[in-house]
Scaffold this motif. Structure first.
Motif, PDB file in Angstrom:
ATOM      1  N   SER A  79      -5.523   5.172  -3.217  1.00 45.54           N
ATOM      2  CA  SER A  79      -4.861   3.912  -2.222  1.00 45.54           C
ATOM      3  C   SER A  79      -5.324   3.983  -0.998  1.00 45.54           C
ATOM      4  O   SER A  79      -5.810   2.484  -0.513  1.00 45.54           O
ATOM      5  CB  SER A  79      -3.371   4.712  -1.385  1.00 45.54           C
ATOM      6  OG  SER A  79      -2.446   5.210  -2.607  1.00 45.54           O
ATOM      7  N   GLY A 131      -4.130   3.467 -15.043  1.00 42.09           N
ATOM      8  CA  GLY A 131      -5.353   2.952 -14.000  1.00 42.09           C
ATOM      9  C   GLY A 131      -6.036   1.972 -15.022  1.00 42.09           C
ATOM     10  O   GLY A 131      -6.143   0.803 -15.010  1.00 42.09           O
ATOM     11  N   SER A 141      -7.397  -4.546  -9.454  1.00 38.61           N
ATOM     12  CA  SER A 141      -8.254  -4.281  -8.544  1.00 38.61           C
ATOM     13  C   SER A 141      -7.401  -2.514  -8.278  1.00 38.61           C
ATOM     14  O   SER A 141      -8.385  -1.836  -7.984  1.00 38.61           O
ATOM     15  CB  SER A 141      -8.063  -4.960  -7.361  1.00 38.61           C
ATOM     16  OG  SER A 141      -7.096  -5.021  -7.331  1.00 38.61           O
ATOM     17  N   LEU A 142      -6.050  -1.885  -8.466  1.00 38.99           N
ATOM     18  CA  LEU A 142      -5.844  -1.431  -8.027  1.00 38.99           C
ATOM     19  C   LEU A 142      -6.017   0.290  -9.641  1.00 38.99           C
ATOM     20  O   LEU A 142      -6.431   1.501  -9.487  1.00 38.99           O
ATOM     21  CB  LEU A 142      -4.180  -0.703  -7.886  1.00 38.99           C
ATOM     22  CG  LEU A 142      -3.056  -0.320  -8.776  1.00 38.99           C
ATOM     23  CD1 LEU A 142      -3.528   1.130  -7.279  1.00 38.99           C
ATOM     24  CD2 LEU A 142      -1.801   0.396  -8.860  1.00 38.99           C
ATOM     25  N   PHE A 187      -8.255   0.773  -2.554  1.00 36.36           N
ATOM     26  CA  PHE A 187      -7.093  -0.451  -2.785  1.00 36.36           C
ATOM     27  C   PHE A 187      -7.537  -0.672  -1.522  1.00 36.36           C
ATOM     28  O   PHE A 187      -7.288  -2.078  -1.195  1.00 36.36           O
ATOM     29  CB  PHE A 187      -5.835   0.182  -2.866  1.00 36.36           C
ATOM     30  CG  PHE A 187      -5.217  -0.643  -3.521  1.00 36.36           C
ATOM     31  CD1 PHE A 187      -5.532  -1.623  -4.712  1.00 36.36           C
ATOM     32  CD2 PHE A 187      -4.299  -1.666  -2.415  1.00 36.36           C
ATOM     33  CE1 PHE A 187      -5.135  -2.912  -4.804  1.00 36.36           C
ATOM     34  CE2 PHE A 187      -3.238  -2.939  -3.084  1.00 36.36           C
ATOM     35  CZ  PHE A 187      -3.917  -3.578  -3.915  1.00 36.36           C
ATOM     36  N   THR A 188      -6.698   0.230   0.059  1.00 33.05           N
ATOM     37  CA  THR A 188      -6.742  -0.975   1.262  1.00 33.05           C
ATOM     38  C   THR A 188      -7.923  -1.181   1.328  1.00 33.05           C
ATOM     39  O   THR A 188      -7.777  -2.588   2.406  1.00 33.05           O
ATOM     40  CB  THR A 188      -5.458   0.435   1.696  1.00 33.05           C
ATOM     41  OG1 THR A 188      -4.867   0.911   1.734  1.00 33.05           O
ATOM     42  CG2 THR A 188      -6.143  -0.091   3.174  1.00 33.05           C
ATOM     43  N   ASN A 243       0.715  -0.956   0.321  1.00 35.90           N
ATOM     44  CA  ASN A 243       0.027  -0.209  -0.357  1.00 35.90           C
ATOM     45  C   ASN A 243       0.831   1.653  -0.297  1.00 35.90           C
ATOM     46  O   ASN A 243       0.441   2.098  -0.697  1.00 35.90           O
ATOM     47  CB  ASN A 243      -0.626  -0.044   0.830  1.00 35.90           C
ATOM     48  CG  ASN A 243      -2.119  -1.524   0.571  1.00 35.90           C
ATOM     49  OD1 ASN A 243      -2.265  -1.770   0.152  1.00 35.90           O
ATOM     50  ND2 ASN A 243      -2.196  -2.033   2.768  1.00 35.90           N
ATOM     51  N   LEU A 261       2.264   2.041  -3.308  1.00 38.96           N
ATOM     52  CA  LEU A 261       1.417   2.408  -4.360  1.00 38.96           C
ATOM     53  C   LEU A 261       0.772   3.604  -4.690  1.00 38.96           C
ATOM     54  O   LEU A 261       0.417   4.386  -4.895  1.00 38.96           O
ATOM     55  CB  LEU A 261       0.178   1.353  -4.639  1.00 38.96           C
ATOM     56  CG  LEU A 261       0.035  -0.116  -5.046  1.00 38.96           C
ATOM     57  CD1 LEU A 261      -1.187  -0.457  -4.804  1.00 38.96           C
ATOM     58  CD2 LEU A 261       0.779  -0.423  -6.443  1.00 38.96           C
ATOM     59  N   ASN A 298      -3.979  -7.130  -8.454  1.00 38.97           N
ATOM     60  CA  ASN A 298      -2.620  -6.305  -9.244  1.00 38.97           C
ATOM     61  C   ASN A 298      -3.873  -5.266  -9.864  1.00 38.97           C
ATOM     62  O   ASN A 298      -4.199  -4.189 -10.522  1.00 38.97           O
ATOM     63  CB  ASN A 298      -2.304  -7.607 -10.768  1.00 38.97           C
ATOM     64  CG  ASN A 298      -1.028  -7.747  -9.406  1.00 38.97           C
ATOM     65  OD1 ASN A 298      -0.705  -6.964  -8.043  1.00 38.97           O
ATOM     66  ND2 ASN A 298      -0.624  -8.360  -9.829  1.00 38.97           N
ATOM     67  N   HIS A 355      -9.429  -8.190  -1.722  1.00 38.85           N
ATOM     68  CA  HIS A 355      -8.487  -8.786  -1.215  1.00 38.85           C
ATOM     69  C   HIS A 355      -7.368  -9.435  -0.308  1.00 38.85           C
ATOM     70  O   HIS A 355      -6.842 -10.250   0.051  1.00 38.85           O
ATOM     71  CB  HIS A 355      -7.676  -7.417  -1.045  1.00 38.85           C
ATOM     72  CG  HIS A 355      -7.675  -6.030  -2.073  1.00 38.85           C
ATOM     73  ND1 HIS A 355      -6.832  -4.636  -2.161  1.00 38.85           N
ATOM     74  CD2 HIS A 355      -7.669  -6.576  -3.209  1.00 38.85           C
ATOM     75  CE1 HIS A 355      -6.631  -4.588  -3.039  1.00 38.85           C
ATOM     76  NE2 HIS A 355      -7.386  -5.774  -4.030  1.00 38.85           N
ATOM     77  N   CYS A 374      -9.416   0.804  -8.623  1.00 39.31           N
ATOM     78  CA  CYS A 374      -9.790   1.836  -7.797  1.00 39.31           C
ATOM     79  C   CYS A 374      -9.706   3.558  -8.706  1.00 39.31           C
ATOM     80  O   CYS A 374     -10.480   4.354  -8.594  1.00 39.31           O
ATOM     81  CB  CYS A 374      -9.347   1.788  -6.791  1.00 39.31           C
ATOM     82  SG  CYS A 374      -9.759  -0.019  -6.131  1.00 39.31           S
TER      83      CYS A 374
END
Length: 463
Positions: free
Chosen positions: A120, A324, A355-356, A123-124, A99, A102, A353, A129, A359
């Motif tokens: 971020s 993205g 999913s970043l 994503f976190t 995290n 990223l 990966n 995840h 987001c």
């Protein structure tokens, strides 16, 4: 490093810890035996064998070469013994590290602290995840993501500053990444395409040269890995056999997989849009990829159509959005089963990966809606409120999902409600109840085991 940047990193740290703190007390779970409780290579004094033998072996098969991932388990066992709590804590530390990387990558691309922090945090907290963080064996996916996004970070750095040592770092992290897991193979394409679109040149051949240059740097590390495997590993590989109920596409041609792959892309998009119903295993009869009138297939078609539109409309205008989209598209294409069928057809860990990218796209979509509906003076405040609501809903689901991963029984019995037609999920739940019959010395688990075995047979009689 300025003060706001440090505060942002501290925010990410505490947020990640709060969301995943309840996962540390969980035990070992599905497939953890492959790396901790039932793998001779992690025994004391076997570290050399980790680099000269296949990572997973049995009397029936041996497959995969992931020496660095396995070496991490070797060191863990050497220092702490076999403790699931220590294993979960290490996974959490690796997720925090990812995290951080990223966030710094997003800030390097956008130079916008607000958007970088919000993306971020999305994503976190992203619920899909949990399979990667809560499943010890999936530590290899965390290592791949860390290596891959560090390589991408230094790709952006090399374009901005033109320092030669950045190219060396791209190679080093690519070399490490492929030794963690084969799934790193998507990153050379992510790196090369982002190098082109981060600073698009007016001439085609210049862009082509940039693409080939970065693809060659990252790809060379993968090529060296193939050479290492050729010289060091036993040539008599015994790959494990795949069953029809794991993925019928194993027995198909590339042409047969064109339409199913579009459906599977749409299925992943539906999971990304609504990441609140989970399963540790999908497989045959759960992912109905022959339903070409379904929402999943329509989403897959719309997604593929929208890709060139996004690139044309936003070219040079929004570098972060383009990055993205590239990450999301390449990840989805790789896991669509078109090039290579995958065990389980669909798996939540496969989209870590990508999913970043999702987001990033989600953030800019919400920003566009807010900008359209709200007065300009309130844009950032309303956007923060909307994103906070999404973040809160993600976080609550993630915290709840961590509890499902407490044990095999809690995981299997919970998820069967979401995938009642999964042959493998029914079979695995039956197996754990059968095991509990001998532990509890009670007839009830045996009756429940029979129920789920019969379910598995009714779904696929040839099982």
């Amino acid at each position: 490093m300025n003060r706001k940047l440090i505060y942002s990193l501290i925010t990410i740290l505490f947020t990640t810890v709060i969301i995943y703190a309840n996962s540390i007390s969980n035990g070992y779970n599905i497939d953890d035996s492959l790396v901790m409780t039932n793998n001779n290579l992690i025994g004391f004094g076997n570290w050399k064998s980790i680099f000269t033998q296949y990572s997973y072996q049995s009397s029936e098969y041996n497959f995969a070469y992931r020496p660095l991932s396995l070496f991490s388990f070797y060191l863990e066992n050497l220092l702490f013994g076999k403790s699931p709590q220590v294993s979960h804590l290490i996974n959490l530390i690796l997720y925090i590290t990812l995290n951080f990387i990223l966030f710094l990558l997003l800030f390097k691309v956008s130079n916008n602290l607000f958007s970088s922090l919000i993306i971020s945090l999305l994503f976190t907290s992203f619920p899909l995840h949990t399979e990667v963080v809560d499943n010890i064996k999936n530590r290899d996916e965390l290592f791949v993501a860390i290596s891959g996004f560090l390589a991408l970070y230094f790709t952006i750095c090399s374009i901005i500053t033109d320092k030669k040592y950045h190219l060396l770092l791209i190679f080093v992290f690519s070399f490490l990444g492929i030794l963690f897991k084969e799934s790193f193979i998507i990153f050379p394409f992510i790196i090369a395409l982002n190098a082109v679109f981060f600073d698009v040149k007016p001439k085609f051949y210049t862009n082509a040269f940039i693409f080939i240059k970065y693809l060659a740097i990252s790809g060379a590390a993968i090529f060296i890995n193939f050479i290492i495997k050729f010289y060091f590993l036993d040539k008599t590989t015994i790959n494990r056999e795949f069953e029809f109920f794991e993925n019928p596409l194993f027995f198909s041609t590339v042409t047969d997989r064109i339409l199913p792959s579009i459906y599977i892309i749409g299925y992943y998009i539906s999971l990304l849009l609504s990441p609140f119903q989970h399963s540790y295993y999908y497989g045959y009869n759960t992912v109905n990829y022959h339903d070409y009138l379904s929402l999943s297939f329509i989403l897959g078609v719309l997604f593929l159509i929208s890709i060139p539109i996004v690139f044309i409309y936003h070219n040079k205008k929004n570098k972060l959005l383009i990055i993205g989209v590239i990450i999301l598209v390449i990840n989805l294409l790789a896991i669509s089963n078109f090039i290579k069928p995958l065990v389980g057809i669909v798996a939540e860990r496969f989209i870590l990966n990508g999913s970043l990218g999702f987001c990033i796209v989600l953030y800019f979509l919400l920003q566009s809606i807010v900008n359209y509906l709200v007065k300009e003076s309130y844009h950032q405040k309303i956007l923060l409120i909307v994103c906070s609501f999404v973040f809160l809903s993600y976080s609550i689901k993630t915290i709840t999902r961590n509890n499902d991963w407490e044990s095999e029984l809690s995981l299997y019995s919970h998820d069967i409600k979401n995938v009642p037609t999964s042959v493998k999920a029914n079979e695995m739940l039956a197996g754990i109840y059968f095991k509990n019959y001998f532990i509890a010395n009670n007839i009830t688990p045996l009756n429940t085991s029979e129920k789920y075995y019969l379910n598995a047979l009714s779904l696929y009689p040839k099982n």
